[in-house]
Design a protein around this motif. Structure first.
Motif, PDB file in Angstrom:
ATOM      1  N   GLY A  70       0.823  -1.207   0.000  1.00  0.00           N
ATOM      2  CA  GLY A  70       0.000   0.000   0.000  1.00  0.00           C
ATOM      3  C   GLY A  70       0.855   1.253   0.000  1.00  0.00           C
ATOM      4  N   THR A  71       0.228   2.360  -0.296  1.00  0.00           N
ATOM      5  CA  THR A  71       0.920   3.643  -0.340  1.00  0.00           C
ATOM      6  C   THR A  71       1.193   4.127   1.075  1.00  0.00           C
ATOM      7  OG1 THR A  71      -0.171   4.169  -2.429  1.00  0.00           O
ATOM      8  CG2 THR A  71       0.738   6.015  -1.187  1.00  0.00           C
ATOM      9  N   PHE A  72       2.391   4.683   1.295  1.00  0.00           N
ATOM     10  CA  PHE A  72       2.715   5.224   2.614  1.00  0.00           C
ATOM     11  C   PHE A  72       3.635   6.430   2.471  1.00  0.00           C
ATOM     12  CE2 PHE A  72       5.910   2.017   1.744  1.00  0.00           C
ATOM     13  CZ  PHE A  72       7.099   2.548   2.218  1.00  0.00           C
ATOM     14  N   THR A  73       3.676   7.236   3.531  1.00  0.00           N
ATOM     15  CA  THR A  73       4.474   8.455   3.566  1.00  0.00           C
ATOM     16  C   THR A  73       5.510   8.357   4.668  1.00  0.00           C
ATOM     17  OG1 THR A  73       2.601   9.767   2.767  1.00  0.00           O
ATOM     18  CG2 THR A  73       4.379  10.975   3.853  1.00  0.00           C
ATOM     19  N   VAL A  74       6.732   8.793   4.380  1.00  0.00           N
ATOM     20  CA  VAL A  74       7.765   8.874   5.403  1.00  0.00           C
ATOM     21  C   VAL A  74       8.195  10.327   5.564  1.00  0.00           C
ATOM     22  CG1 VAL A  74       8.629   6.520   5.149  1.00  0.00           C
ATOM     23  CG2 VAL A  74       9.626   8.310   3.775  1.00  0.00           C
ATOM     24  N   THR A  75       8.484  10.688   6.809  1.00  0.00           N
ATOM     25  CA  THR A  75       8.997  12.009   7.158  1.00  0.00           C
ATOM     26  C   THR A  75      10.243  11.793   8.008  1.00  0.00           C
ATOM     27  OG1 THR A  75       7.649  12.096   9.154  1.00  0.00           O
ATOM     28  CG2 THR A  75       6.691  13.046   7.148  1.00  0.00           C
ATOM     29  N   ASN A  76      10.872  12.868   8.424  1.00  0.00           N
ATOM     30  CA  ASN A  76      12.017  12.737   9.307  1.00  0.00           C
ATOM     31  C   ASN A  76      11.560  12.089  10.611  1.00  0.00           C
ATOM     32  OD1 ASN A  76      14.835  13.162   9.574  1.00  0.00           O
ATOM     33  ND2 ASN A  76      14.446  14.797  11.029  1.00  0.00           N
ATOM     34  N   ASN A  77      12.386  11.252  11.190  1.00  0.00           N
ATOM     35  CA  ASN A  77      12.112  10.524  12.435  1.00  0.00           C
ATOM     36  C   ASN A  77      11.066   9.431  12.296  1.00  0.00           C
ATOM     37  OD1 ASN A  77      14.057  11.946  13.961  1.00  0.00           O
ATOM     38  ND2 ASN A  77      12.629  13.658  14.092  1.00  0.00           N
ATOM     39  N   HIS A  78      10.847   8.944  11.090  1.00  0.00           N
ATOM     40  CA  HIS A  78       9.983   7.779  10.863  1.00  0.00           C
ATOM     41  C   HIS A  78      10.698   6.561  11.442  1.00  0.00           C
ATOM     42  CE1 HIS A  78       7.837   4.666   8.542  1.00  0.00           C
ATOM     43  NE2 HIS A  78       6.903   5.576   8.322  1.00  0.00           N
ATOM     44  N   SER A  79       9.974   5.484  11.688  1.00  0.00           N
ATOM     45  CA  SER A  79      10.624   4.260  12.150  1.00  0.00           C
ATOM     46  C   SER A  79      11.435   3.652  11.002  1.00  0.00           C
ATOM     47  CB  SER A  79       9.589   3.260  12.663  1.00  0.00           C
ATOM     48  OG  SER A  79       8.657   2.971  11.653  1.00  0.00           O
ATOM     49  N   LEU A  80      12.446   2.878  11.342  1.00  0.00           N
ATOM     50  CA  LEU A  80      13.295   2.248  10.341  1.00  0.00           C
ATOM     51  C   LEU A  80      12.452   1.366   9.432  1.00  0.00           C
ATOM     52  CD1 LEU A  80      16.296   1.169  12.560  1.00  0.00           C
ATOM     53  CD2 LEU A  80      16.185   3.101  11.000  1.00  0.00           C
ATOM     54  N   ILE A  81      12.755   1.395   8.150  1.00  0.00           N
ATOM     55  CA  ILE A  81      11.965   0.601   7.214  1.00  0.00           C
ATOM     56  C   ILE A  81      12.786   0.269   5.971  1.00  0.00           C
ATOM     57  CG2 ILE A  81      10.951   2.603   6.065  1.00  0.00           C
ATOM     58  CD1 ILE A  81       8.341   0.995   5.827  1.00  0.00           C
ATOM     59  N   VAL A  82      12.546  -0.907   5.444  1.00  0.00           N
ATOM     60  CA  VAL A  82      12.997  -1.315   4.114  1.00  0.00           C
ATOM     61  C   VAL A  82      11.734  -1.814   3.431  1.00  0.00           C
ATOM     62  CG1 VAL A  82      14.363  -2.929   2.762  1.00  0.00           C
ATOM     63  CG2 VAL A  82      15.310  -1.956   4.860  1.00  0.00           C
ATOM     64  N   SER A  83      11.421  -1.286   2.263  1.00  0.00           N
ATOM     65  CA  SER A  83      10.182  -1.662   1.606  1.00  0.00           C
ATOM     66  C   SER A  83      10.390  -1.844   0.111  1.00  0.00           C
ATOM     67  CB  SER A  83       9.116  -0.586   1.838  1.00  0.00           C
ATOM     68  OG  SER A  83       7.910  -0.926   1.184  1.00  0.00           O
ATOM     69  N   GLN A  84       9.729  -2.856  -0.429  1.00  0.00           N
ATOM     70  CA  GLN A  84       9.706  -3.023  -1.870  1.00  0.00           C
ATOM     71  C   GLN A  84       8.644  -2.082  -2.421  1.00  0.00           C
ATOM     72  OE1 GLN A  84       9.079  -7.022  -3.213  1.00  0.00           O
ATOM     73  NE2 GLN A  84       9.262  -6.458  -5.365  1.00  0.00           N
ATOM     74  N   LEU A  85       8.955  -1.443  -3.536  1.00  0.00           N
ATOM     75  CA  LEU A  85       8.024  -0.512  -4.169  1.00  0.00           C
ATOM     76  C   LEU A  85       7.493  -1.120  -5.459  1.00  0.00           C
ATOM     77  CD1 LEU A  85      10.081   2.772  -3.676  1.00  0.00           C
ATOM     78  CD2 LEU A  85       8.335   1.785  -2.173  1.00  0.00           C
ATOM     79  N   LYS A  86       6.239  -0.778  -5.779  1.00  0.00           N
ATOM     80  CA  LYS A  86       5.631  -1.258  -7.024  1.00  0.00           C
ATOM     81  C   LYS A  86       5.440  -0.070  -7.961  1.00  0.00           C
ATOM     82  CE  LYS A  86       0.908  -0.733  -5.391  1.00  0.00           C
ATOM     83  NZ  LYS A  86      -0.376  -1.361  -5.200  1.00  0.00           N
ATOM     84  N   ALA A  87       4.984  -0.344  -9.143  1.00  0.00           N
ATOM     85  CA  ALA A  87       4.753   0.707 -10.129  1.00  0.00           C
ATOM     86  C   ALA A  87       3.732   1.698  -9.602  1.00  0.00           C
ATOM     87  CB  ALA A  87       4.271   0.107 -11.451  1.00  0.00           C
TER      88      ALA A  87
END
Length: 176
Positions: A70-87
């Motif tokens: 799903g779509t998500f937004t990251v800003t400064n101080n977000h939790s650590l994440i590694v995510s696969q992105l789709k088209a």
């Protein structure tokens, strides 16, 4: 007195730089410039594909990405994440300005600061990454009709048509 061949650093100093080495040196200079600019408490965005680096540690407010879950937004101080992105569409927000980019697929890596700046880093590595303003909806529709009309005699043809149609449909959606 015969000349000895140059070795090590001396040989490297005289040899012309390979394009990849020259690019790495330019990127290193840009990174040093960003660090010396005194940016604090911002999200530092790097966005690149094999063809080009669109941003290298650019301070931004947020980035919205099409994750596979799903779509998500990251800003400064977000939790650590590694995510696969789709088209889909990546939206980069800096102040009141939004910039949209189309990504075919890739990965997002989010890390906390390694220095005292308070700047987290978000790195997006994409297979294809272009501004949505450069997408041609009519050409994408033409490619889609060609994919759907092509023969599907074997598994390869069927897979190619299915995957190609899914990607081209995302291009058409992003171009709107």
């Amino acid at each position: 007195s015969s000349q000895r061949p140059l070795r090590g650093a001396a040989a490297a100093a005289r040899a012309p730089l390979q394009p990849s080495v020259a690019m790495a040196l330019r990127v290193a200079r840009l990174l040093r410039a960003a660090e010396s600019a005194g940016v604090t408490n911002r999200l530092l965005l790097s966005m690149c594909s094999p063809a080009e680096a669109i941003f290298v540690k650019k301070p931004v407010d947020s980035v919205t990405v099409p994750g596979t879950e799903g779509t998500f937004t990251v800003t400064n101080n977000h939790s650590l994440i590694v995510s696969q992105l789709k088209a889909g569409v990546i939206t980069v927000r800096e102040g009141q300005e939004n910039k949209d980019y189309f990504i075919s697929d890739g990965f997002l890596f989010y890390n906390h600061p390694t220095d005292g700046s308070g700047c987290c880093t978000c790195e997006i590595s994409a297979v294809e990454l272009v501004p949505t303003s450069s997408l041609d909806k009519d050409r994408a529709a033409q490619v889609l009709s060609e994919l759907l009309a092509a023969p599907k005699d074997n598994e390869w043809d069927r897979s190619r048509a299915q995957l190609g149609a899914a990607l081209v449909n995302q291009v058409i959606k992003a171009a709107e």
